[in-house]
Scaffold this motif. Structure first.
Motif, PDB file in Angstrom:
ATOM      1  N   SER A 148       7.663   1.024  -4.273  1.00 48.64           N
ATOM      2  CA  SER A 148       6.413   1.124  -5.035  1.00 48.64           C
ATOM      3  C   SER A 148       5.647   2.419  -4.785  1.00 48.64           C
ATOM      4  CB  SER A 148       5.493  -0.072  -4.741  1.00 48.64           C
ATOM      5  OG  SER A 148       4.931   0.022  -3.448  1.00 48.64           O
ATOM      6  N   ALA A 149       6.284   3.443  -4.190  1.00 48.45           N
ATOM      7  CA  ALA A 149       5.609   4.730  -3.988  1.00 48.45           C
ATOM      8  C   ALA A 149       5.292   5.379  -5.335  1.00 48.45           C
ATOM      9  CB  ALA A 149       6.496   5.642  -3.135  1.00 48.45           C
ATOM     10  N   CYS A 150       6.133   5.153  -6.325  1.00 49.68           N
ATOM     11  CA  CYS A 150       5.897   5.727  -7.663  1.00 49.68           C
ATOM     12  C   CYS A 150       4.639   5.149  -8.278  1.00 49.68           C
ATOM     13  CB  CYS A 150       7.114   5.495  -8.541  1.00 49.68           C
ATOM     14  SG  CYS A 150       7.599   3.765  -8.691  1.00 49.68           S
ATOM     15  N   ALA A 151       4.397   3.859  -8.089  1.00 48.23           N
ATOM     16  CA  ALA A 151       3.199   3.237  -8.641  1.00 48.23           C
ATOM     17  C   ALA A 151       1.953   3.757  -7.961  1.00 48.23           C
ATOM     18  CB  ALA A 151       3.297   1.727  -8.516  1.00 48.23           C
ATOM     19  N   ASP A 152       2.059   4.042  -6.651  1.00 46.89           N
ATOM     20  CA  ASP A 152       0.895   4.573  -5.931  1.00 46.89           C
ATOM     21  C   ASP A 152       0.560   5.994  -6.379  1.00 46.89           C
ATOM     22  OD1 ASP A 152       0.822   2.199  -4.552  1.00 46.89           O
ATOM     23  OD2 ASP A 152       2.004   2.966  -2.853  1.00 46.89           O
ATOM     24  N   ALA A 153       1.569   6.774  -6.748  1.00 41.51           N
ATOM     25  CA  ALA A 153       1.347   8.172  -7.117  1.00 41.51           C
ATOM     26  C   ALA A 153       1.003   8.347  -8.595  1.00 41.51           C
ATOM     27  CB  ALA A 153       2.579   9.000  -6.773  1.00 41.51           C
ATOM     28  N   CYS A 154       1.186   7.331  -9.411  1.00 40.22           N
ATOM     29  CA  CYS A 154       0.979   7.494 -10.862  1.00 40.22           C
ATOM     30  C   CYS A 154      -0.489   7.698 -11.174  1.00 40.22           C
ATOM     31  CB  CYS A 154       1.507   6.269 -11.597  1.00 40.22           C
ATOM     32  SG  CYS A 154       1.299   6.380 -13.396  1.00 40.22           S
ATOM     33  N   PRO A 155      -0.865   8.823 -11.795  1.00 39.60           N
ATOM     34  CA  PRO A 155      -2.270   9.060 -12.131  1.00 39.60           C
ATOM     35  C   PRO A 155      -2.743   8.247 -13.317  1.00 39.60           C
ATOM     36  CG  PRO A 155      -0.939  10.870 -12.888  1.00 39.60           C
ATOM     37  CD  PRO A 155      -0.020   9.965 -12.142  1.00 39.60           C
ATOM     38  N   ALA A 156      -1.824   7.640 -14.061  1.00 42.19           N
ATOM     39  CA  ALA A 156      -2.189   6.839 -15.236  1.00 42.19           C
ATOM     40  C   ALA A 156      -2.205   5.355 -14.929  1.00 42.19           C
ATOM     41  CB  ALA A 156      -1.227   7.115 -16.381  1.00 42.19           C
ATOM     42  N   LEU A 207       0.207   3.263 -14.048  1.00 43.32           N
ATOM     43  CA  LEU A 207       1.311   2.532 -14.673  1.00 43.32           C
ATOM     44  C   LEU A 207       2.218   1.941 -13.607  1.00 43.32           C
ATOM     45  CD1 LEU A 207       2.234   5.097 -17.490  1.00 43.32           C
ATOM     46  CD2 LEU A 207       0.714   3.119 -17.663  1.00 43.32           C
ATOM     47  N   LEU A 208       3.262   1.237 -14.050  1.00 43.58           N
ATOM     48  CA  LEU A 208       4.309   0.693 -13.177  1.00 43.58           C
ATOM     49  C   LEU A 208       5.611   1.424 -13.487  1.00 43.58           C
ATOM     50  CD1 LEU A 208       3.528  -3.128 -13.439  1.00 43.58           C
ATOM     51  CD2 LEU A 208       2.927  -1.589 -11.560  1.00 43.58           C
ATOM     52  N   PRO A 209       5.795   2.608 -12.892  1.00 39.88           N
ATOM     53  CA  PRO A 209       6.978   3.424 -13.228  1.00 39.88           C
ATOM     54  C   PRO A 209       8.287   2.705 -12.958  1.00 39.88           C
ATOM     55  CG  PRO A 209       5.367   4.701 -12.015  1.00 39.88           C
ATOM     56  CD  PRO A 209       4.912   3.284 -11.943  1.00 39.88           C
ATOM     57  N   GLN A 210       8.334   1.847 -11.933  1.00 37.12           N
ATOM     58  CA  GLN A 210       9.569   1.158 -11.599  1.00 37.12           C
ATOM     59  C   GLN A 210      10.018   0.246 -12.734  1.00 37.12           C
ATOM     60  OE1 GLN A 210       9.214  -1.272  -8.127  1.00 37.12           O
ATOM     61  NE2 GLN A 210      11.218  -2.251  -8.419  1.00 37.12           N
ATOM     62  N   GLY A 232       5.482  13.836 -13.440  1.00 32.96           N
ATOM     63  CA  GLY A 232       6.540  13.914 -12.445  1.00 32.96           C
ATOM     64  C   GLY A 232       6.115  13.519 -11.058  1.00 32.96           C
ATOM     65  N   ALA A 233       4.883  13.015 -10.876  1.00 27.73           N
ATOM     66  CA  ALA A 233       4.443  12.607  -9.530  1.00 27.73           C
ATOM     67  C   ALA A 233       5.294  11.474  -9.001  1.00 27.73           C
ATOM     68  CB  ALA A 233       2.975  12.201  -9.577  1.00 27.73           C
ATOM     69  N   CYS A 234       5.690  10.553  -9.843  1.00 34.03           N
ATOM     70  CA  CYS A 234       6.518   9.422  -9.420  1.00 34.03           C
ATOM     71  C   CYS A 234       7.873   9.904  -8.932  1.00 34.03           C
ATOM     72  CB  CYS A 234       6.665   8.419 -10.549  1.00 34.03           C
ATOM     73  SG  CYS A 234       7.334   9.133 -12.079  1.00 34.03           S
ATOM     74  N   ALA A 235       8.475  10.835  -9.645  1.00 37.11           N
ATOM     75  CA  ALA A 235       9.778  11.350  -9.238  1.00 37.11           C
ATOM     76  C   ALA A 235       9.662  12.170  -7.965  1.00 37.11           C
ATOM     77  CB  ALA A 235      10.367  12.205 -10.356  1.00 37.11           C
ATOM     78  N   TYR A 236       8.512  12.806  -7.759  1.00 35.01           N
ATOM     79  CA  TYR A 236       8.328  13.630  -6.561  1.00 35.01           C
ATOM     80  C   TYR A 236       8.294  12.781  -5.294  1.00 35.01           C
ATOM     81  CZ  TYR A 236       6.058  16.786  -3.260  1.00 35.01           C
ATOM     82  OH  TYR A 236       5.740  17.530  -2.141  1.00 35.01           O
ATOM     83  N   VAL A 237       7.676  11.617  -5.391  1.00 33.58           N
ATOM     84  CA  VAL A 237       7.542  10.770  -4.209  1.00 33.58           C
ATOM     85  C   VAL A 237       8.678   9.790  -4.040  1.00 33.58           C
ATOM     86  CG1 VAL A 237       5.032  10.967  -4.268  1.00 33.58           C
ATOM     87  CG2 VAL A 237       6.158   9.041  -5.427  1.00 33.58           C
ATOM     88  N   CYS A 238       9.596   9.704  -5.017  1.00 34.38           N
ATOM     89  CA  CYS A 238      10.677   8.707  -4.960  1.00 34.38           C
ATOM     90  C   CYS A 238      11.654   9.060  -3.852  1.00 34.38           C
ATOM     91  CB  CYS A 238      11.412   8.647  -6.304  1.00 34.38           C
ATOM     92  SG  CYS A 238      12.748   7.423  -6.329  1.00 34.38           S
ATOM     93  N   PRO A 239      11.843   8.173  -2.858  1.00 40.26           N
ATOM     94  CA  PRO A 239      12.800   8.453  -1.766  1.00 40.26           C
ATOM     95  C   PRO A 239      14.239   8.385  -2.222  1.00 40.26           C
ATOM     96  CG  PRO A 239      11.897   6.241  -1.536  1.00 40.26           C
ATOM     97  CD  PRO A 239      11.162   6.877  -2.661  1.00 40.26           C
TER      98      PRO A 239
END
Length: 826
Positions: A388-396, A398-401, A427-434
């Protein structure tokens, strides 16, 4: 949602207090690679390739042709829709191609492009600056911005004149100088070096929009740019230069509005809906250049950076410059990359290019050429661990996952349920995706597929609407036609009824009745007209064939007519021969008793044979008539047989010599011989009758009745003579059509027959003379002893001679007519 008021926002800005947005990341900006060097002008490339569409909206219509010489700043296309802006020649030169070329797109698509070969002179075309724009109407300024080809240069590419002409009340005019994405420094160097021109562009936009407040936002990691802008705007108290916290993606339109005003742009809304308009600093620079200098948008600042180039820097690149040309100018080192890789844009929102010949366009702000280990490899994707790091980083928020799972499974309807189109692709979600999952790639692909499906649905819906509209129109026209026909039918029926009534009234007055016209008759008449028309068309098509068939029929008819005429002539000749033969037989029977009769032969008024033809003093009997008919029938049969065997007709038509038989010719020659003999006999009889007529005229006892009989005999003799002459002419004509040998033989036979006939005629004449002498010596005794019988015999002789002369005259006339017809046909 209740938004902060204008006064509250102004107070916060004056106090240096800003709002925030959810999510966001703090990547290593790597801006120091390129922000220390000043902007440079690269060498002029050999070819400039300009796509006709470099913005959001439709492309313009090309207005140049291959081989045309263009000046710097000359328009290459014209606008066709409100969301269309033209492109211009970046330098002077020749148009060498107008064809599809690969363009800046993640999928490597091709679009129509204009290729120009520079001539090196860099000759400007005519420029029309608007230095006194404050005195002009706003529409004219907006039109100048449109014709200059200016669109958003921050990355979106939205046409600037559409924003500048907004009719909604605007409270805040925001100039975006945040430039939050790592590596990119083009806006930073532009603000440092051209702050004053940015301020001039801001003046133009402020004049057009007339906002309540003007804010210039710059990220706090760009202190030189902030200082330059403060100096440029120091004489404008209402121009606020605001320093924004360095946080990605603070430079996003919706995120920056939320940071400055605390207002959130609706999902399907625009910034103008919350009283805000935003322009990029590059756009302000282009507006000032277009209005104050008259220059269209033909160049932009592009950052070329990354560990794979020796000299990362910013270039003032002409639009249409190939990417490889700028890489060469920045000293690209290929061995620093495991495989050639160029990213247009930053590491967060950019995309890899498929070809190094792709041209620079209006929205190109950076070319990133990473080293081997500078960025994560593209094939490093691993399974999602649901962190859920992508959801935390999303500025909009959203639920990127979830969107990723549905996009990958192509369950686009469910992806839309999770607000796929609210994604700003930062691209914030992709940046933080492990797991190194390229989430933005899946989102972009899903959006593209959904747009295609929507376009197809829209097309289908429009096609359906057109079909239904056409169907409705056809049905309406059908109803109108039926109504028109119904009215016309009623009018005709009314007219027919009135006509029938008037006709009935008239008929009743005259004692007659009339019947109305039957509708079936009209239908039958219409069908008949249609059939006649069809027959006429077929006749026109078959005209050549019909003409040939008509000619053949005419020839056959003419041949049949000639055969019929020939047959008639042959029949007439046969009849004449039969009559002549009959006359010869009667002559032979009466010669021993010429002029002598017994009391038993006196005329009885009540006798059954009274009024029958008489020959040489004898009364004709039914048996003689029957014999004559039999002889005529035999003659016709022989003539028909001769015609079938190939005897040439009197018309002169050629016959087939191969079909002529010797036996048939012999029979015909024999018959002709008999006919000529009979004709000679008839002529002798006629001569004899003439002599007797002279004797009777000299006799005092001749009566008028006897003279009448004598006249009839002469007429009959003339008819017989004419028929004989006609037969002789026909035989001669028939003999002329034979071949040379046959003609010679026939001529000899004819001469022989003529000699025989002459001899016979001479013998008969001599015999007749002897008979007359004998009759003369005994006339007194005969007259004394039998006066009544002699008178009757003389009367009969005179009548026969008269008939013979009439027959000869008729035969002569027919012969002349036949000769004239033969001459006409020949």
């Amino acid at each position: 949602m209740k938004y902060p008021s204008f006064d509250h926002i102004i107070d916060a800005l004056n106090a240096g207090k800003l709002f925030s947005f959810p999510g966001g990341v703090h990547p290593d900006d790597k801006k120091a690679l390129s922000n220390t060097a000043i902007i440079e002008q690269p060498p002029l490339p050999q070819i400039l390739t300009l796509p006709l569409r470099q913005h959001v909206g439709s492309e313009g219509m090309c207005s140049v042709n291959v081989g045309d010489y263009v000046y710097k700043g000359q328009p290459l296309c014209t606008t066709t829709t409100p969301y269309s802006v033209p492109i211009h020649a970046p330098t002077s030169g020749e148009v060498v191609a107008i064809a599809p070329h690969v363009v800046a797109h993640p999928s490597g698509l091709t679009e129509m492009c204009v290729s120009i070969k520079p001539d090196g002179k860099d000759t400007w075309g005519e420029l029309t600056p608007l230095t006194n724009y404050q005195a002009l109407e706003k529409d004219k300024i907006v039109e100048a911005i449109c014709q200059a080809g200016i669109s958003g240069m921050g990355g979106a590419g939205f046409p600037t004149h559409i924003k500048a002409a907004s009719s909604k009340p605007i409270e805040f005019l925001v100039i975006n100088g945040v430039e939050c994405e790592p590596y990119i420094t083009s806006d930073d160097r532009l603000m440092r070096e051209h702050a004053w021109q940015i301020r001039q562009g801001l003046d133009v936009l402020s004049h057009l929009i007339n906002p309540k407040a003007i804010v210039i936002a710059v990220e706090d990691n760009k202190p030189e740019a902030i200082e330059a802008l403060n100096i440029a705007c120091q004489d404008k108290d209402d121009y606020r230069v605001i320093s924004v916290e360095t946080k990605y993606p603070a430079g996003g339109e919706k995120q920056l509005i939320q940071v400055l005003t605390g207002r959130e742009v609706p999902r399907n809304g625009l910034p103008a809906d919350v009283g805000v308009l935003m322009f990029n600093v590059g756009t302000c620079y282009a507006v000032a250049d277009a209005i104050l200098n008259g220059k269209p948008l033909i160049e932009r600042i592009v950052t070329v950076t990354g560990e794979a180039v020796k000299q990362p820097k910013n270039f003032r690149a002409l639009l249409g410059t190939p990417v490889e040309h700028l890489l060469t100018a920045a000293d690209y080192v290929a061995k620093k990359q495991s495989s050639p890789r160029v990213i247009m844009g930053g590491p967060m929102m950019g995309f890899a290019l498929a070809d190094a010949t792709i041209p620079i366009i209006k929205t190109t702000n950076c070319l990133l050429v990473p080293g081997k280990k500078e960025l994560a490899p593209e094939d490093a994707e691993r399974p999602c661990i649901r962190c859920s790091a992508c959801a935390d980083a999303c500025p909009a928020s959203l639920l990127p996952q979830q969107i990723f799972w549905h996009a990958k499974a192509k369950e686009y309807d469910k992806a839309e349920e999770y607000d796929l189109f609210d994604c700003i692709e930062c691209g914030a979600c992709a940046y933080v995706c492990p797991s190194e999952i390229p989430l933005v790639h899946y989102y972009r692909k899903a959006k593209s597929e959904i747009r295609l499906e929507r376009d197809e649905r829209n097309k289908a819906e429009k096609a359906k609407q057109r079909f239904e509209a056409r169907k409705e129109r056809l049905e309406r026209e059908k109803r109108e036609r039926e109504e028109k026909h119904r009215k016309a039918k009623e009018a005709r029926l009314a007219a027919n009824k009135n006509k029938a009534n008037s006709t009935s009234t008239t008929a009743s007055a005259q004692g007659e009745s009339s019947t109305p016209t039957n509708a079936k008759d009209k239908v039958a008449a219409a069908l008949a007209r249609a059939k006649a028309k069809k027959a006429a068309l077929q006749a026109e098509q078959n005209a050549p064939k019909a003409n040939e068939e008509s000619a053949e029929r005419e020839k056959l008819a003419a041949a049949k007519a000639n055969e019929a005429d020939d047959k008639k002539a042959q029949v007439a000749a046969a009849i004449a021969r039969a009559k002549a033969k009959k006359a010869a037989k009667a002559q032979q029977q009466t010669q021993p008793h010429s002029g002598l009769t017994s009391p038993a032969h006196d005329v009885d008024e009540n006798a059954p044979n009274q009024g029958q033809p008489q020959v040489d003093g004898e009364t004709s009997t039914p048996q003689d008539d029957k014999k004559a008919r039999i002889a005529a029938a035999v003659a016709r049969a022989k003539a028909k047989k001769a015609a079938q065997q190939g005897i040439a007709p009197s018309s002169g038509r050629e016959t087939n010599e191969n079909n002529t038989h010797t036996d048939g010719k012999a029979d015909v020659q024999q018959e002709d011989k008999k006919a000529r003999i009979a004709a000679a006999v008839a002529r002798a009889k006629a001569k004899k009758a003439a002599q007797q007529e002279d004797t009777l005229e000299r006799e005092p006892g001749s009566t008028p009745e006897a003279q009448t009989n004598d006249k009839n005999a002469r007429v009959a003799a003339a008819i017989a003579k004419a028929k004989a002459k006609k037969q002789l002419a026909e035989e001669e004509s028939a003999m002329e059509t034979d071949d040379t040998s046959t003609q010679s033989h026939d001529e000899e036979a004819t001469k022989k027959k003529a000699r025989i006939a002459a001899a016979v005629a001479k013998a008969k004449a001599k015999k007749q003379q002897t008979t007359q002498d004998t009759s003369g010596s005994d006339s007194d005794a005969i007259h004394t002893s039998q006066p009544t019988s002699e008178t009757e015999n003389n009367s009969r002789n005179q009548a026969e001679e008269k008939k013979a002369r009439i027959a000869a005259a008729i035969a002569k006339a027919k012969a002349k007519k036949a000769q004239a017809e033969r001459e006409k046909e020949s």
